[in-house]
Design a protein around this motif. Structure first.
Motif, PDB file in Angstrom:
ATOM      1  N   GLU A 174      17.701  -1.884   9.001  1.00  0.00           N
ATOM      2  CA  GLU A 174      17.560  -1.606   7.566  1.00  0.00           C
ATOM      3  C   GLU A 174      18.089  -2.743   6.709  1.00  0.00           C
ATOM      4  N   GLY A 175      18.665  -3.774   7.342  1.00  0.00           N
ATOM      5  CA  GLY A 175      19.174  -4.923   6.610  1.00  0.00           C
ATOM      6  C   GLY A 175      20.620  -4.817   6.200  1.00  0.00           C
ATOM      7  N   ARG A 176      21.299  -3.764   6.644  1.00  0.00           N
ATOM      8  CA  ARG A 176      22.705  -3.600   6.271  1.00  0.00           C
ATOM      9  C   ARG A 176      23.598  -4.448   7.170  1.00  0.00           C
ATOM     10  N   PRO A 177      24.565  -5.167   6.583  1.00  0.00           N
ATOM     11  CA  PRO A 177      25.483  -5.960   7.403  1.00  0.00           C
ATOM     12  C   PRO A 177      26.494  -5.082   8.125  1.00  0.00           C
ATOM     13  N   GLN A 178      26.784  -5.436   9.359  1.00  0.00           N
ATOM     14  CA  GLN A 178      27.831  -4.792  10.141  1.00  0.00           C
ATOM     15  C   GLN A 178      28.920  -5.831  10.382  1.00  0.00           C
ATOM     16  N   VAL A 179      30.135  -5.523   9.942  1.00  0.00           N
ATOM     17  CA  VAL A 179      31.259  -6.439  10.081  1.00  0.00           C
ATOM     18  C   VAL A 179      32.532  -5.602  10.179  1.00  0.00           C
ATOM     19  N   PHE A 180      33.505  -6.068  10.950  1.00  0.00           N
ATOM     20  CA  PHE A 180      34.752  -5.315  11.173  1.00  0.00           C
ATOM     21  C   PHE A 180      34.463  -3.905  11.697  1.00  0.00           C
ATOM     22  N   HIS A 181      33.401  -3.773  12.489  1.00  0.00           N
ATOM     23  CA  HIS A 181      33.003  -2.477  13.065  1.00  0.00           C
ATOM     24  C   HIS A 181      32.606  -1.462  11.993  1.00  0.00           C
ATOM     25  N   GLY A 185      42.263 -19.694  -2.208  1.00  0.00           N
ATOM     26  CA  GLY A 185      42.035 -18.344  -2.679  1.00  0.00           C
ATOM     27  C   GLY A 185      40.574 -17.937  -2.579  1.00  0.00           C
ATOM     28  N   GLU A 186      39.942 -18.277  -1.446  1.00  0.00           N
ATOM     29  CA  GLU A 186      38.557 -17.883  -1.235  1.00  0.00           C
ATOM     30  C   GLU A 186      38.437 -16.356  -1.122  1.00  0.00           C
ATOM     31  N   ILE A 187      37.254 -15.848  -1.460  1.00  0.00           N
ATOM     32  CA  ILE A 187      36.988 -14.411  -1.388  1.00  0.00           C
ATOM     33  C   ILE A 187      35.624 -14.207  -0.745  1.00  0.00           C
ATOM     34  N   LEU A 188      35.550 -13.270   0.204  1.00  0.00           N
ATOM     35  CA  LEU A 188      34.301 -12.926   0.861  1.00  0.00           C
ATOM     36  C   LEU A 188      33.858 -11.544   0.395  1.00  0.00           C
ATOM     37  N   TYR A 189      32.579 -11.430   0.071  1.00  0.00           N
ATOM     38  CA  TYR A 189      32.000 -10.168  -0.380  1.00  0.00           C
ATOM     39  C   TYR A 189      30.869  -9.779   0.572  1.00  0.00           C
ATOM     40  N   TYR A 190      30.936  -8.559   1.089  1.00  0.00           N
ATOM     41  CA  TYR A 190      29.871  -8.031   1.931  1.00  0.00           C
ATOM     42  C   TYR A 190      29.248  -6.836   1.213  1.00  0.00           C
ATOM     43  N   THR A 191      27.912  -6.803   1.147  1.00  0.00           N
ATOM     44  CA  THR A 191      27.264  -5.672   0.507  1.00  0.00           C
ATOM     45  C   THR A 191      25.909  -5.424   1.141  1.00  0.00           C
ATOM     46  N   ASP A 192      25.314  -4.272   0.821  1.00  0.00           N
ATOM     47  CA  ASP A 192      24.029  -3.910   1.407  1.00  0.00           C
ATOM     48  C   ASP A 192      22.886  -4.493   0.570  1.00  0.00           C
ATOM     49  N   PRO A 193      21.656  -4.502   1.116  1.00  0.00           N
ATOM     50  CA  PRO A 193      20.526  -5.112   0.397  1.00  0.00           C
ATOM     51  C   PRO A 193      20.293  -4.513  -0.984  1.00  0.00           C
ATOM     52  N   GLN A 194      20.530  -3.220  -1.127  1.00  0.00           N
ATOM     53  CA  GLN A 194      20.298  -2.542  -2.395  1.00  0.00           C
ATOM     54  C   GLN A 194      21.163  -3.107  -3.517  1.00  0.00           C
ATOM     55  N   HIS A 195      22.356  -3.606  -3.168  1.00  0.00           N
ATOM     56  CA  HIS A 195      23.302  -4.051  -4.194  1.00  0.00           C
ATOM     57  C   HIS A 195      23.513  -5.570  -4.205  1.00  0.00           C
ATOM     58  N   TYR A 196      22.762  -6.304  -3.368  1.00  0.00           N
ATOM     59  CA  TYR A 196      23.028  -7.742  -3.277  1.00  0.00           C
ATOM     60  C   TYR A 196      22.707  -8.478  -4.583  1.00  0.00           C
ATOM     61  N   ALA A 197      21.578  -8.157  -5.191  1.00  0.00           N
ATOM     62  CA  ALA A 197      21.207  -8.829  -6.440  1.00  0.00           C
ATOM     63  C   ALA A 197      22.254  -8.592  -7.525  1.00  0.00           C
ATOM     64  N   ALA A 198      22.780  -7.367  -7.592  1.00  0.00           N
ATOM     65  CA  ALA A 198      23.811  -7.054  -8.589  1.00  0.00           C
ATOM     66  C   ALA A 198      25.095  -7.821  -8.305  1.00  0.00           C
ATOM     67  N   LEU A 199      25.444  -7.951  -7.023  1.00  0.00           N
ATOM     68  CA  LEU A 199      26.641  -8.724  -6.668  1.00  0.00           C
ATOM     69  C   LEU A 199      26.474 -10.175  -7.079  1.00  0.00           C
ATOM     70  N   LYS A 200      25.322 -10.744  -6.789  1.00  0.00           N
ATOM     71  CA  LYS A 200      25.069 -12.142  -7.159  1.00  0.00           C
ATOM     72  C   LYS A 200      25.188 -12.344  -8.659  1.00  0.00           C
ATOM     73  N   GLN A 201      24.586 -11.459  -9.433  1.00  0.00           N
ATOM     74  CA  GLN A 201      24.655 -11.565 -10.887  1.00  0.00           C
ATOM     75  C   GLN A 201      26.096 -11.425 -11.377  1.00  0.00           C
ATOM     76  N   GLU A 202      26.816 -10.481 -10.796  1.00  0.00           N
ATOM     77  CA  GLU A 202      28.214 -10.262 -11.182  1.00  0.00           C
ATOM     78  C   GLU A 202      29.053 -11.516 -10.957  1.00  0.00           C
ATOM     79  N   LEU A 203      28.880 -12.160  -9.808  1.00  0.00           N
ATOM     80  CA  LEU A 203      29.666 -13.349  -9.490  1.00  0.00           C
ATOM     81  C   LEU A 203      29.282 -14.531 -10.382  1.00  0.00           C
ATOM     82  N   LEU A 204      27.995 -14.679 -10.654  1.00  0.00           N
ATOM     83  CA  LEU A 204      27.546 -15.791 -11.487  1.00  0.00           C
ATOM     84  C   LEU A 204      27.989 -15.634 -12.943  1.00  0.00           C
ATOM     85  N   GLU A 205      28.127 -14.396 -13.389  1.00  0.00           N
ATOM     86  CA  GLU A 205      28.485 -14.139 -14.790  1.00  0.00           C
ATOM     87  C   GLU A 205      29.989 -13.988 -15.007  1.00  0.00           C
ATOM     88  N   ALA A 206      30.759 -13.927 -13.925  1.00  0.00           N
ATOM     89  CA  ALA A 206      32.207 -13.746 -14.057  1.00  0.00           C
ATOM     90  C   ALA A 206      32.817 -14.923 -14.799  1.00  0.00           C
TER      91      ALA A 206
END
Length: 220
Positions: free
Chosen positions: A38-45, A193-214
């Motif tokens: 379904e395109g969802r990332p699996q990380v940290f189990h 102070g790096e930060i990693l963000y993991y999200t599902d396909p449904q919310h990826y575009a919103a995450l990208k916009q949020e980070l670019l506009e911060a």
């Protein structure tokens, strides 16, 4: 000196993780990402977009502080803050942002034990004990991983691969690396102070916009 510690640790892990026959193969590393059909990332189990807050709690063996955050713009989020955790071989602060609806946010915000003003301009509404229990079953649609040591860009490229895009942030000295195929975005900071963000396909575009506009914290 900025990347000496992280570079050394990750360089060592590169050798360890590259040896599949090692009896102590490292686990729960931030670059160990697989993707579901379904395109969802699996990380940290955990399966981002499907795993619940209860599953995160059980995996980390830690109970978070859960609160609704309301910004003056009207945006609200429900976040579970785990603080500093030992995840795999590294220490990192973990935040799980939970998927919910406006009605539930209204309920949690109304039943909050108090209201706290934040430097970011947000209001924080810690959940009541009853609502904390209700939040257990909510899925995590964004996982934020903030390592305690700095990341060397060369090591990040070696472990995560080349990003699909590298874009400047509105914050000086910060670049955003986007890996949409992995459901991952990395905030790379020249000052650490790096930060990693993991999200599902449904919310990826919103995450990208949020980070670019911060905007920087001191911006109006």
């Amino acid at each position: 000196m900025k990347y000496a510690v992280m570079g050394g640790l990750l360089a060592l892990l590169l050798g360890i993780a590259g040896c599949d026959q090692s009896p102590q193969h490292p686990d729960d590393l931030p670059w160990q990402i697989s993707v579901t059909p379904e395109g969802r990332p699996q990380v940290f189990h955990l399966e981002i977009g499907k795993s619940t807050l209860r599953e995160v709690i059980e995996h980390l063996h830690s109970f978070p502080e859960i609160a609704v955050f309301a910004h003056e713009s009207g945006k609200r989020t429900l976040e579970a803050y785990f603080g500093s955790q030992r995840v795999g071989l590294f220490e990192a602060k973990i935040i799980a942002e939970l998927q919910t609806d406006d009605a539930t946010l209204n309920k949690f915000q109304t039943g909050a034990v108090k209201r706290e003003g934040m430097a970011s301009g947000q209001w924080k509404y810690p959940l009541s004990e009853a609502d904390v229990k209700a939040a257990d079953a909510l899925p995590v649609h964004k996982l934020v991983y903030m390592p305690s040591v700095n990341y060397d860009p060369d090591i990040v490229t070696a472990r995560f691969g080349q990003p699909a895009e590298r874009l400047p942030s509105q914050k000086e000295g910060v670049e955003l690396w986007f890996y949409p195929q992995k459901g991952l975005a990395i905030l790379m900071n020249n000052d650490g102070g790096e930060i990693l963000y993991y999200t599902d396909p449904q919310h990826y575009a919103a995450l990208k916009q949020e980070l670019l506009e911060a905007k920087p914290k001191n911006a109006n």
